[in-house]
Structure formats: structure tokens, C-alpha cells
Write an enzyme that holds these catalytic residues in place. Structure first.
Site, PDB file in Angstrom:
ATOM      1  N   CYS A   1      27.078  51.875  16.808  1.00 38.18           N
ATOM      2  CA  CYS A   1      26.826  53.219  17.338  1.00 38.18           C
ATOM      3  C   CYS A   1      27.835  54.254  16.822  1.00 38.18           C
ATOM      4  CB  CYS A   1      26.823  53.201  18.861  1.00 38.18           C
ATOM      5  SG  CYS A   1      25.581  52.114  19.539  1.00 38.18           S
TER       6      CYS A   1
ATOM      7  N   HIS B   1      27.860  60.531  20.808  1.00 34.68           N
ATOM      8  CA  HIS B   1      26.885  59.445  20.775  1.00 34.68           C
ATOM      9  C   HIS B   1      26.243  59.372  22.161  1.00 34.68           C
ATOM     10  CE1 HIS B   1      24.908  55.719  20.649  1.00 34.68           C
ATOM     11  NE2 HIS B   1      25.811  55.045  21.336  1.00 34.68           N
TER      12      HIS B   1
ATOM     13  N   ASN C   1      19.327  55.479  23.842  1.00 29.96           N
ATOM     14  CA  ASN C   1      20.430  55.257  22.897  1.00 29.96           C
ATOM     15  C   ASN C   1      19.853  54.884  21.530  1.00 29.96           C
ATOM     16  OD1 ASN C   1      22.544  54.201  21.396  1.00 29.96           O
ATOM     17  ND2 ASN C   1      23.448  53.056  23.086  1.00 29.96           N
TER      18      ASN C   1
END
Ligand code: UT7
Length: 328
Positions: A113, A255, A285
């Protein structure tokens, strides 16, 4: 020489899955998911869509937005943890071929990520060193293909999507720039968020490897606590290095893993949460794609003006984290 973000392109699959639909698959609810994460929907790639398909679609838009042809790209960097192939070849090579980019190196950047932050920093270094004039940086993910759809503690959290930017060289006098990033890693926590089998440590053995061992596994609490600290440390580091206060930032572009992580970090530091751009409600996500998708949305909404100061912050498996200051 400075490195600047010249253009952005984003692509998310049409197929949109709500929390209510998710609740038909696993024992969950819109109330639980939204209250614990801020997520309402996610987008899901088609069965025959791989990371490179999403990445190429976003990259094509980024090239069009910059008004440049594929021959002008010197390097393709693609951040993903859901590559088309296991280990080889790079998904970047597949995107390079789909776009007809003929004079460029291509490689994947694997930092989960945090991947976009790592890839952007790699691009900045190539550009500032004068070894690349234009770098295509792509974040592309299809987590729907690596999550365990029977595990409610993980499957509700992720979605598919891609974002791409063209990073170009500019004069030292440029008001726009990408600043030096913080890149960090806590490898001792490698197994807090990982896929245990299918690699070379625990090979897939037919008839022996249980299917669930091939999917993503996460210690949610551990990652949550790490993530709050990572967001705080990254932003504070960037501010200290630049001699800035939080108030001097126009936006934080984080993020998008869990809105509650961002709220907890902001609350602990007394930072204004409204400066954090949060779009997790729509996409969940999307790992390495979440920051460029956020940037693309902000630009489309007219939120980004020349010279604005943005801080990116990424965190995830590795465990990795980091971020950079961007003058738009
Ligand atoms: O990109 C970076 C990667 N990931 C992250 O940043 C994620 C970091 N972690 C988190 O965001 C949070 O830890 C989660 C959202 C994953 C979980 O939230 P939590 O508040 O830590 O929940 P929990 O794991 O402590 O579970 C609380 C309860 C449990 O039930 P019991 O044991 O209290 O009866 C879970 O079984 O919630 C239950 N639960 C659910 N219930 C309904 C867990 N997942 C679900 C679900 N729906 N989807």
C-alpha cells in the site's frame, strides 16, 4: 532540475459492490463496515481483468492528459502487490507493451500500500539525476483476486482500481515539484499482513496447501496501531524537514485504508481532519492505487491549484510507510 507531476489518469472498474451486497456473501453489515472503516462501496474488476488492464487504462488517460505519445516515456514504474504474474515478468512490462511504449525500461515496485509513494520517489530520483525525462508511474491493484471472500475480517476492506501519473523534468525555478520522500520499512512485521503460501518460502503444493493459505491474511489490530503511528510520523517528518507547520499544508493525500486510522492520527496531533482528502467510502482500500486515484479525483473537482502544498502518506504490508511533500 526538479521533478513535477505533469498529469494524472485514473481508472476503476464499472462493477460497484455495496456493503449490503457484501452482507449477502459474509456475515457483516453496512453499519459494521462503515462505522469501523468509513467504507460504503468498492469496485470489482471483471474476471478477465488483471492489474495491467486497470493500470494501462489509467496510464493511457495520464498520457492523453499530458498530451504526449508513448515514445516520450523513458521509464515505466508500476506499483502493485497484485501482479498479473507470480514474480515474473513485471506487470510494468505488460503495461509498457499495451501502451506501445517502445523506448523505456519497465519495472515493478513492490511496497504494497506504500507502493505509489515508493514508485514516485524512484521516479523523482531518476528525473532529478537527469537519467529520465519522463517517467510513467502507475499504481494498479486487483485485491478482489487475492482476498479470501469467506473471511469477513479482510474481504470487506479492499477494492480494485488504478491511477497513473506522468512525472517530468522541470527547471529549478519551477513552482511545482515533488519533494524528497520519507521511505521506511519494519520488516520484522512482515507477517502482520501477507500471503503466506504460493511464494518460495512456502510453495504451493497441490493437495497439501489449503486454499485459504493462498489469500491475504492480516492482523488487523497490529496493522491499525502501526498505521496510526505511521501517518503521524510521516507527516511530522515531512513538516519538520520543510520547516512547515501542519497549517501550512493545503491537503494531506493519504493512502485510503481506513478513515478511522486517519481520524485517530489527526485527533492525536490536533490536526484538522478536513485537510485529509478521504474517498474510501466509494473505493475501499485500493492499496498502491489509492493515492493516485485520490489525486485524480481532487484534480477533476478543481481542488488542486498551482503551488498548493500536499503531503502524501502511505502505509501497509512490509510493513512499509512513507510519504512526500508535493508543490502542485
Ligand atoms: O492498507 C493497509 C492495510 N490495512 C489496514 O490498514 C487495516 C488496519 N486495521 C483495521 O483497519 C481494523 O483493525 C479493522 C477494520 C480491520 C478491524 O476493526 P477492529 O475494530 O480492529 O475490529 P476487530 O478485528 O477487533 O473485531 C471486532 C469484532 C470481532 O467480533 P468479536 O470478537 O468482538 O465478537 C470481529 O469478529 O468485529 C468482528 N468483525 C466483524 N463484524 C462484522 C470483524 N470483521 C467484521 C465484519 N463485519 N466485516
Amino acid at each position: 532540475m526538479k521533478a513535477v507531476i505533469e498529469s494524472i489518469g485514473i481508472y476503476v472498474p464499472d462493477r460497484r459492490m455495496s456493503n449490503d451486497e457484501m452482507a449477502q456473501i459474509v456475515d457483516t453489515s453496512d453499519e459494521w463496515i462503515y462505522s469501523h472503516t468509513g467504507i460504503h462501496n468498492r469496485h470489482i474488476a471483471a474476471p478477465d481483468e488483471a492489474a495491467s488492464d486497470l493500470g494501462a487504462a489509467a496510464a493511457r488517460k495520464a498520457l492523453d492528459a499530458a498530451g504526449i505519445g508513448p515514445e516520450e516515456i523513458d521509464l515505466v514504474l508500476l506499483a502493485t502487490s497484485t501482479p498479473d504474474y507470480v514474480g515474473l515478468p513485471s506487470t510494468a512490462c505488460v503495461v509498457q507493451d499495451s501502451l506501445g511504449i517502445s523506448n523505456a525500461g519497465a519495472m515493478d515496485v513492490m511496497a504494497a500500500c506504500s507502493g505509489f509513494v515508493y514508485a514516485l520517489e524512484t521516479a523523482r530520483n531518476f528525473v532529478e539525476a537527469g537519467t529520465a525525462g519522463k517517467v510513467l508511474v502507475v499504481g494498479a491493484e486487483v485485491y478482489s483476486k487475492i482476498i479470501n471472500w469467506q473471511d469477513r475480517t479482510t474481504c470487506v476492506l479492499f477494492g480494485d482500481g488504478a491511477g497513473a501519473v506522468v512525472v517530468s523534468a522541470a527547471d529549478d525555478s519551477s513552482e511545482s515539484w515533488v519533494g524528497k520522500a520519507l521511505l521506511a520499512s519494519e520488516g520484522k512485521e512482515a507477517e502482520s499482513l501477507y500471503r503466506s503460501h504460493g511464494g518460495t518460502r512456502n510453495r504451493y503444493v497441490e493437495g497439501e496447501t489449503p486454499e485459504e493459505e493462498l489469500y491475504l491474511k492480516m492482523n488487523g489490530r497490529r496493522v491499525y496501531n502501526f498505521a496510526v503511528r505511521a501517518v503521524i510520523d510521516t507527516i511530522q517528518h515531512l513538516l519538520d524537514e520543510a520547516g512547515m507547520r501542519f497549517e501550512d499544508l493545503d491537503y494531506v493525500v493519504p493512502h485510503q485504508a481506513n478513515a478511522r486510522i486517519l481520524e485517530a492520527a489527526a485527533k492525536r496531533k490536533g490536526w484538522d481532519i478536513d485537510k485529509f482528502y478521504i474517498n474510501i467510502a466509494e473505493y475501499a482500500n485500493t492499496s498502491a492505487a489509492s493515492i493516485p486515484i485520490a489525486l485524480g479525483e481532487m484534480q477533476a473537482k478543481g481542488m488542486l491549484k498551482r503551488g498548493m502544498k500536499l503531503a502524501t502518506v502511505g502505509f501497509g504490508s512490509g510493513l512499509t510507510y512513507g510519504g512526500s511533500l508535493i508543490s502542485w
